[in-house]
Design an enzyme around this catalytic site. Structure first.
Site, PDB file in Angstrom:
ATOM      1  CG  ASP A   1      11.664  17.978  47.929  1.00 43.56           C
ATOM      2  OD1 ASP A   1      11.683  18.686  48.939  1.00 43.56           O
ATOM      3  OD2 ASP A   1      12.501  17.096  47.681  1.00 43.56           O
TER       4      ASP A   1
ATOM      5  CE  LYS B   1      15.900  22.099  49.323  1.00 45.73           C
ATOM      6  NZ  LYS B   1      17.227  21.839  49.872  1.00 45.73           N
TER       7      LYS B   1
ATOM      8  CG  MET C   1      19.166  20.182  39.643  1.00 42.98           C
ATOM      9  SD  MET C   1      19.734  20.297  41.343  1.00 42.98           S
ATOM     10  CE  MET C   1      20.633  18.765  41.515  1.00 42.98           C
TER      11      MET C   1
HETATM   12  N1  SAH Z   1      16.149  12.967  43.565  1.00 49.49           N
HETATM   13  C1  SAH Z   1      15.753  13.367  42.234  1.00 49.49           C
HETATM   14  C2  SAH Z   1      16.625  14.499  41.698  1.00 49.49           C
HETATM   15  C3  SAH Z   1      16.480  15.785  42.452  1.00 49.49           C
HETATM   16  S1  SAH Z   1      17.399  17.069  41.737  1.00 49.49           S
HETATM   17  C4  SAH Z   1      15.774  12.146  41.318  1.00 49.49           C
HETATM   18  O1  SAH Z   1      16.223  11.074  41.718  1.00 49.49           O
HETATM   19  O2  SAH Z   1      15.317  12.271  40.182  1.00 49.49           O
HETATM   20  C5  SAH Z   1      16.183  17.824  40.661  1.00 49.49           C
HETATM   21  C6  SAH Z   1      16.488  17.513  39.208  1.00 49.49           C
HETATM   22  O3  SAH Z   1      16.015  16.217  38.899  1.00 49.49           O
HETATM   23  C7  SAH Z   1      15.802  18.405  38.222  1.00 49.49           C
HETATM   24  O4  SAH Z   1      16.506  19.619  38.045  1.00 49.49           O
HETATM   25  C8  SAH Z   1      15.819  17.568  36.966  1.00 49.49           C
HETATM   26  O5  SAH Z   1      17.091  17.602  36.357  1.00 49.49           O
HETATM   27  C9  SAH Z   1      15.622  16.178  37.547  1.00 49.49           C
HETATM   28  N2  SAH Z   1      14.200  15.777  37.485  1.00 49.49           N
HETATM   29  C10 SAH Z   1      13.360  15.550  38.519  1.00 49.49           C
HETATM   30  N3  SAH Z   1      12.155  15.135  38.067  1.00 49.49           N
HETATM   31  C11 SAH Z   1      12.240  15.098  36.722  1.00 49.49           C
HETATM   32  C12 SAH Z   1      11.333  14.746  35.681  1.00 49.49           C
HETATM   33  N4  SAH Z   1      10.091  14.336  35.923  1.00 49.49           N
HETATM   34  N5  SAH Z   1      11.777  14.837  34.402  1.00 49.49           N
HETATM   35  C13 SAH Z   1      13.038  15.227  34.120  1.00 49.49           C
HETATM   36  N6  SAH Z   1      13.927  15.562  35.060  1.00 49.49           N
HETATM   37  C14 SAH Z   1      13.541  15.508  36.344  1.00 49.49           C
END
Ligand code: SAH
Length: 464
Positions: free
Chosen positions: A248, A270, A383
């Site tokens: 991703d 995405k 998100m």
């Molecule tokens: N599966 C992922 C989430 C995917 S949805 C998880 O468990 O974290 C994508 C969202 O995850 C982003 O819009 C943000 O809100 C959050 N996210 C992912 N990586 C991040 C990071 N390093 N710091 C802060 N938010 C993060």
């Protein structure tokens, strides 16, 4: 990378060293490990050099180097410990077409000699481009300790068996065979004595030739929030063994670096509301690769089971009878809450925590707003950047305290991590002012722990 590592063939090569003191000795000790023909020019050579000359390990010429002395030399070391003399001999060697190293003069050297861990024929070269020799030595010491001396023997005998092993089909079957040899069968056999290695190799080859081909498989791997040190050991191993990695947008380059060099890397990034690889296309890619027998790693940010459309991908793989498993990862809420020094649940404050998404496939996501509006509730909103105003409106409408703490953690666990501390009533303007460009996790009901004064926190109360 200002210096690119290569291994130079030394079998028929000439290497020349000008100088006979300590610097020359240090270089010669390492050069004599090679199969090159070494010539030393020194008018006053150290006794060791004379001795090596008598042992035919090198040729000593007891005079200063002159025109034509470096003809046909591949490498040249200026090691006289005298700047003017080194510049003179380096120039002579360069005009003869040799690659030149001047000891302790990185700037004028055309190559540098790395620190070496020698398990011949396995050679590990460590370089820091002159920046940190101490570091190179520490890495060398660490590797020396970790790599058994028998590694060289295994590799040497393994090399003689390469033609025989080519009876196995190219790619995965051959790799599996060699992996088994180096990490399992080989070390066991060497324990019983070197003579046991070749018979063990032959038996192993028989087993591998008769074993059915490995089936394709998909590992749904949580890649964590971005810091490679937050990968699990299982995730690392999956990356190390992958034939194909489908990843991703939020997966950091540092993590992709850990994938096996030969792995096919497929970016299906995405973007929140932006261009995306359609989910059906990702599903099809998983199936397509696994059907060729590949070990596929579907690398998702954070934990694969959190807002990752995992079930759709599992269904697609399942429908084709392809094996799969999930490797859990650290979800961004865990990394973000660690960054603000808080805990997700707390006795007497909140006995449950919700993971929410700001938007879903239909747009802004609806939630149980009246429950979320209660004092003490904690929610981790994924998100949530674009939907901040919507969420704020709903919560206030349902009676939430306008001073409810809200904390955003952008790029949690990464070097560019930022923490934005605000309150519900000013959330949209605080977000706008912060101008976030990376992924951000929004905490409703949590402020950074006061004791964390050292955190680079943006206070945005002035928008109240
Ligand atoms: N599966 C992922 C989430 C995917 S949805 C998880 O468990 O974290 C994508 C969202 O995850 C982003 O819009 C943000 O809100 C959050 N996210 C992912 N990586 C991040 C990071 N390093 N710091 C802060 N938010 C993060």
């Amino acid at each position: 990378m200002d210096h690119f590592p290569i291994f130079i063939a030394t079998k028929t090569a000439r290497i020349i060293v000008a100088g006979g003191g300590d610097a020359a000795l240090a270089k010669l000790r390492i050069l004599m490990k090679s199969s090159a023909k070494i010539t030393v020019f020194a008018s006053d050579p150290a006794p060791e050099i004379e001795q090596w000359h008598h042992q035919n390990r090198l040729t000593l010429v007891t005079r200063a180097m002159d025109y034509g002395d470096a003809l046909c030399a591949k490498l040249f070391y200026a090691a006289s410990e005298d700047e003017v003399e080194d510049a003179r001999t380096a120039h002579l060697a360069m005009t003869c077409g040799a690659l030149v190293n001047i000891v302790d003069n990185l700037h004028d050297s055309q190559f540098i000699t790395p620190a070496i861990v020698d398990r011949d024929p396995v050679t590990i070269a460590i370089g820091t481009e002159g920046a940190a020799p101490v570091l190179a030595r520490a890495i060398k010491a660490d590797l020396e300790e970790r790599l058994p001396q028998s590694l060289g023997t295994l590799a040497r005998i393994g090399k003689t068996f390469r033609d025989a092993a080519n009876a196995l089909p190219f790619g995965r079957p051959r790799r599996d065979f060699w992996r088994d040899y180096y990490f399992n069968t080989g070390p066991k056999a060497i324990g019983e004595g070197e003579a046991h290695i070749l018979p063990a190799l032959e038996a192993l080859l028989d087993t591998h030739l008769t074993k059915p081909a490995r089936a394709g498989h998909v590992a749904f791997v949580g890649g964590g929030p971005g810091d490679p040190e937050l990968l699990t050991l299982k995730a690392r191993r999956a990356l190390d063994e992958a034939d194909v990695v489908i990843y991703d947008r939020l997966i950091t380059p540092e993590i992709l670096e850990l994938a096996r060099r030969e792995a096919v890397m497929v970016d299906v990034g995405k973007e929140g509301f932006g261009p995306s690889t359609p989910q059906e296309h990702i599903n099809a890619l998983l199936v397509e690769h696994a059907k060729t027998g590949a070990q596929v790693v579907r690398l998702k940010s954070g934990d694969a089971t959190v807002f990752g459309r995992l079930d759709e991908e599992i269904d697609a793989v399942d429908a084709e009878g392809i094996g799969w498993h999930i490797v859990p990862g650290i979800t961004s809420a865990s990394a973000a809450v660690a960054a603000i020094g808080q805990s997700l649940t707390r006795r007497g404050r909140n006995a449950s925590v919700r993971f929410l998404t700001g938007h879903d496939t239909r747009g802004f996501a609806d939630h149980d707003w009246s429950a979320l509006a209660r004092t003490g509730e904690v929610a981790a909103i994924y998100m949530g950047k674009k939907s901040a105003r919507f969420i704020q409106g709903r919560l206030l409408m349902h009676g939430a305290d306008r001073h409810t703490p809200v904390t955003l953690v952008e790029n949690a666990s990464r070097p560019d991590q930022r923490v934005i501390e605000t309150t519900l009533d000013v959330l949209p303007s605080a977000l706008e002012a912060a101008n976030l460009s990376g992924p951000a996790l929004t905490f409703l009901g949590l402020a950074p722990r006061a004791a964390l004064a050292a955190l680079p926190t943006l206070k945005l109360e002035e928008f109240a």
